[in-house]
Design a protein around this motif. Sequence first.
Motif, short mmCIF file in Angstrom:
data_model
loop_
_atom_site.label_atom_id
_atom_site.label_comp_id
_atom_site.label_asym_id
_atom_site.label_seq_id
_atom_site.Cartn_x
_atom_site.Cartn_y
_atom_site.Cartn_z
N ASN A 40 0.83 -1.21 0.00
CA ASN A 40 0.00 0.00 0.00
C ASN A 40 0.86 1.25 0.00
N GLU A 44 2.16 4.44 -3.53
CA GLU A 44 1.94 5.88 -3.37
C GLU A 44 3.26 6.63 -3.62
N PHE A 141 -8.32 -2.72 -7.15
CA PHE A 141 -7.87 -2.44 -5.78
C PHE A 141 -7.36 -1.01 -5.63
N ASP A 143 -8.94 1.81 -5.31
CA ASP A 143 -9.69 2.69 -4.42
C ASP A 143 -9.69 2.27 -2.96
N HIS A 144 -9.12 1.11 -2.67
CA HIS A 144 -9.07 0.71 -1.27
C HIS A 144 -7.72 0.02 -0.97
N PRO A 145 -7.30 0.07 0.27
CA PRO A 145 -6.01 -0.54 0.62
C PRO A 145 -6.06 -2.06 0.48
N THR A 147 -5.36 -5.80 1.72
CA THR A 147 -5.39 -6.40 3.05
C THR A 147 -4.60 -7.70 3.03
N ASP A 150 -6.44 -10.23 1.00
CA ASP A 150 -6.27 -10.07 -0.46
C ASP A 150 -5.03 -10.82 -0.92
#
Length: 154
Positions: A40, A44, A141, A143-145, A147, A150
């Motif tokens: 994650n 970025e 994936f 739009d969301h972190p 996990t 996942d």
Amino acid sequence: MAEAQIPEGVSADYENVAAREALTAFTAAPDFAGLAAFLNAAREEYLVVDVTGAQKKRATRIRTTRTTKGQPVLPLFTSMAELRAAVPKPSADQVRGAVMPARQALAMIASDRFVAAEVNPGTDKLVLLRKFIERTIDDAFADHPLTAEDLESL
């Protein structure tokens, strides 16, 4: 031709601090939750690729490594300092890196038959299978972190 705009805060000394810290934490205590935290963070901001020796006549080419079976591996770095740490000392001052948006750097895994990506090979070395990188940059994936669940499902 217009010059590319360099984003504020990006320079030759750039470091993706969040990704480096998550990588250090993961290598100290590896588990799927730590891997998810690293991936994650790694998608970025920016990452660095090695372009030492790239020719300007054609498109810039990244330097890659190979597995013991000769399969290509994509080296990625959280900073230029990490790139320099991965190069033998006499050559460290001649290394060239390209700082690029993290998702774009991770997406380079699809540009060849890469079997894995190796993050920070000089220090907190982490080899990630291609499937983990592909899941990280998968639009489903975005739009969301990610996990631990996942990643365990892979």
